[in-house]
Motif scaffolding. Structure first.
Motif, mmCIF file in Angstrom:
data_model
loop_
_atom_site.group_PDB
_atom_site.id
_atom_site.type_symbol
_atom_site.label_atom_id
_atom_site.label_comp_id
_atom_site.label_asym_id
_atom_site.label_seq_id
_atom_site.Cartn_x
_atom_site.Cartn_y
_atom_site.Cartn_z
ATOM 1 N N ILE A 43 0.914 -1.052 -0.147
ATOM 2 C CA ILE A 43 -0.214 0.346 -0.158
ATOM 3 C C ILE A 43 0.967 1.273 0.403
ATOM 4 O O ILE A 43 0.220 2.591 0.183
ATOM 5 N N GLY A 44 2.526 0.970 0.155
ATOM 6 C CA GLY A 44 3.334 1.835 -0.358
ATOM 7 C C GLY A 44 4.691 1.618 -0.550
ATOM 8 O O GLY A 44 4.905 0.274 -0.620
ATOM 9 N N SER A 45 5.135 2.553 0.066
ATOM 10 C CA SER A 45 6.910 2.142 -0.314
ATOM 11 C C SER A 45 7.129 1.413 0.016
ATOM 12 O O SER A 45 7.130 2.346 2.033
ATOM 13 N N ALA A 46 7.271 0.065 0.937
ATOM 14 C CA ALA A 46 8.255 0.008 1.641
ATOM 15 C C ALA A 46 10.248 0.202 2.246
ATOM 16 O O ALA A 46 10.417 -0.052 2.452
ATOM 17 N N THR A 47 10.042 0.986 1.474
ATOM 18 C CA THR A 47 11.617 1.884 1.495
ATOM 19 C C THR A 47 12.129 2.862 2.557
ATOM 20 O O THR A 47 11.369 2.388 3.606
ATOM 21 N N MET A 48 12.540 3.724 2.128
ATOM 22 C CA MET A 48 12.836 5.040 2.977
ATOM 23 C C MET A 48 12.179 5.217 3.857
ATOM 24 O O MET A 48 11.847 5.165 5.240
ATOM 25 N N SER A 49 10.745 5.759 3.604
ATOM 26 C CA SER A 49 9.892 6.827 3.422
ATOM 27 C C SER A 49 8.385 5.598 4.248
ATOM 28 O O SER A 49 7.381 6.407 4.798
ATOM 29 N N GLY A 50 8.020 4.733 3.970
ATOM 30 C CA GLY A 50 6.752 4.051 3.413
ATOM 31 C C GLY A 50 7.061 3.280 4.532
ATOM 32 O O GLY A 50 5.257 2.527 4.790
ATOM 33 N N ARG A 51 7.227 2.883 5.889
ATOM 34 C CA ARG A 51 7.055 2.308 6.565
ATOM 35 C C ARG A 51 5.969 2.765 7.763
ATOM 36 O O ARG A 51 5.903 4.448 7.870
ATOM 37 N N ILE A 52 5.163 1.820 8.005
ATOM 38 C CA ILE A 52 3.281 2.260 9.572
ATOM 39 C C ILE A 52 4.019 2.367 10.733
ATOM 40 O O ILE A 52 4.430 1.381 11.073
ATOM 41 N N SER A 53 3.980 3.324 10.783
ATOM 42 C CA SER A 53 4.266 3.934 11.903
ATOM 43 C C SER A 53 2.964 4.279 13.347
ATOM 44 O O SER A 53 3.482 3.920 14.465
ATOM 45 N N ALA A 54 1.683 3.706 12.796
ATOM 46 C CA ALA A 54 0.376 3.823 14.046
ATOM 47 C C ALA A 54 -0.403 3.111 12.901
ATOM 48 O O ALA A 54 -0.680 3.184 12.026
ATOM 49 N N LEU A 55 -1.547 2.167 13.677
ATOM 50 C CA LEU A 55 -2.166 1.701 13.106
ATOM 51 C C LEU A 55 -3.914 2.020 14.224
ATOM 52 O O LEU A 55 -3.276 1.664 15.296
ATOM 53 N N THR A 56 -5.088 2.119 13.527
ATOM 54 C CA THR A 56 -5.890 1.913 14.686
ATOM 55 C C THR A 56 -7.091 1.533 13.862
ATOM 56 O O THR A 56 -7.238 1.747 12.302
ATOM 57 N N ALA A 57 -8.138 0.437 14.601
ATOM 58 C CA ALA A 57 -9.090 0.141 13.205
ATOM 59 C C ALA A 57 -10.485 0.215 14.694
ATOM 60 O O ALA A 57 -10.537 0.348 15.172
ATOM 61 N N VAL A 58 -12.120 0.660 13.602
ATOM 62 C CA VAL A 58 -13.152 0.549 14.520
ATOM 63 C C VAL A 58 -14.248 -0.287 13.553
ATOM 64 O O VAL A 58 -14.189 -0.248 12.342
ATOM 65 N N LYS A 59 -14.748 -0.846 14.386
ATOM 66 C CA LYS A 59 -16.378 -1.736 13.549
ATOM 67 C C LYS A 59 -17.284 -0.459 13.480
ATOM 68 O O LYS A 59 -17.812 -0.297 14.393
ATOM 69 N N GLU A 60 -17.453 -0.140 12.488
ATOM 70 C CA GLU A 60 -18.767 0.833 12.305
ATOM 71 C C GLU A 60 -19.963 0.040 11.506
ATOM 72 O O GLU A 60 -19.425 0.386 10.367
ATOM 73 N N ASP A 61 -21.354 -0.178 11.044
ATOM 74 C CA ASP A 61 -22.124 -0.075 10.647
ATOM 75 C C ASP A 61 -21.971 -2.737 10.099
ATOM 76 O O ASP A 61 -22.222 -1.576 8.852
ATOM 77 N N GLY A 62 -20.986 -2.965 10.466
ATOM 78 C CA GLY A 62 -20.943 -3.989 10.239
ATOM 79 C C GLY A 62 -19.739 -4.301 9.749
ATOM 80 O O GLY A 62 -19.219 -5.142 8.783
ATOM 81 N N ARG A 63 -19.126 -2.873 9.116
ATOM 82 C CA ARG A 63 -17.693 -2.683 8.601
ATOM 83 C C ARG A 63 -16.804 -2.144 9.663
ATOM 84 O O ARG A 63 -16.558 -1.551 10.273
ATOM 85 N N ILE A 64 -14.908 -3.327 9.276
ATOM 86 C CA ILE A 64 -14.155 -2.034 9.951
ATOM 87 C C ILE A 64 -13.491 -1.072 9.405
ATOM 88 O O ILE A 64 -13.182 -1.401 7.531
ATOM 89 N N THR A 65 -13.811 -0.161 10.364
ATOM 90 C CA THR A 65 -12.687 1.108 9.124
ATOM 91 C C THR A 65 -11.298 1.061 9.991
ATOM 92 O O THR A 65 -11.174 0.685 10.979
ATOM 93 N N VAL A 66 -10.126 1.475 8.978
ATOM 94 C CA VAL A 66 -9.075 1.417 9.259
ATOM 95 C C VAL A 66 -8.418 2.310 8.673
ATOM 96 O O VAL A 66 -8.394 3.369 8.301
ATOM 97 N N TYR A 67 -7.374 2.709 9.834
ATOM 98 C CA TYR A 67 -6.392 3.818 10.167
ATOM 99 C C TYR A 67 -5.193 3.845 9.893
ATOM 100 O O TYR A 67 -4.458 3.215 11.033
ATOM 101 N N ILE A 68 -4.726 3.861 8.504
ATOM 102 C CA ILE A 68 -2.960 3.547 9.294
ATOM 103 C C ILE A 68 -2.555 4.978 8.691
ATOM 104 O O ILE A 68 -2.238 5.706 8.289
ATOM 105 N N GLY A 69 -0.816 5.268 9.832
ATOM 106 C CA GLY A 69 -0.202 6.891 9.518
ATOM 107 C C GLY A 69 0.603 6.034 9.559
ATOM 108 O O GLY A 69 1.969 5.159 9.659
ATOM 109 N N ALA A 70 1.590 6.581 8.548
ATOM 110 C CA ALA A 70 3.083 6.718 7.628
ATOM 111 C C ALA A 70 4.566 7.086 8.579
ATOM 112 O O ALA A 70 3.895 8.675 8.595
ATOM 113 N N ALA A 71 4.975 6.527 8.243
ATOM 114 C CA ALA A 71 6.224 7.461 9.043
ATOM 115 C C ALA A 71 6.629 8.924 8.101
ATOM 116 O O ALA A 71 6.881 10.331 8.772
#
Length: 150
Positions: A43-71
């Motif tokens: 879902i993004g560069s895995a080299t210099m700056s594509g690191r995932i530094s934060a992750l959170t998720a919530v189930k709303e209306d029967g679906r999972i919403t995911v938020y990812i913070g990149a470095a």
């Protein structure tokens, strides 16, 4: 490196899916059938700056919403459990994300801490804490934390 990033993404989403029921007292099915149709992809560069530094998720209306913070790539949102993502933080002045969380009382309220603690050449400083009350469509800079109180 790409394989490592793919495995990390799948494990991260799996962990988020397992934690959601405990956080909100809901039963959720999580087994191989849950992710069998979801192919691993970058879902993004895995080299210099594509690191995932934060992750959170919530189930709303029967679906999972995911938020990812990149470095150094802003905040990305998925409304279909991680199948697709869109950037939701591009109009702000900071792109280095160190923390992200969802208000447990209101899943549309998202808090993002900018700046990242893993100092390296692909990280920029943050400019405070941001808040969205509409699921990431709009962001307000709430200022810098008072470090003297911490």
């Amino acid at each position: 490196m790409r394989k490592l990033f793919r495995n990390f993404a799948i494990v991260s989403l799996g962990c988020a899916a397992m934690l959601l029921p405990k956080a909100w007292g809901q039963d959720a099915k999580f087994d191989s059938d849950t992710i069998s149709g979801l192919g691993a992809r970058n879902i993004g560069s895995a080299t210099m700056s594509g690191r995932i530094s934060a992750l959170t998720a919530v189930k709303e209306d029967g679906r999972i919403t995911v938020y990812i913070g990149a470095a150094s790539g802003g905040v990305w949102k998925s409304t279909n459990g991680g199948t697709t993502y869109k950037p939701v933080f591009d109009k702000t002045t900071a792109q280095s994300i160190g923390a992200i969380t969802i208000d447990p009382q209101n899943p549309k309220t998202i808090w993002v801490g900018t700046g990242e603690s893993w100092t390296r050449n692909s990280v920029s400083i943050g400019d405070g804490i941001y808040k969205s009350v509409d699921g990431g469509d709009n962001w307000t800079n709430m200022g810098l934390p008072n470090l003297e109180r911490i």
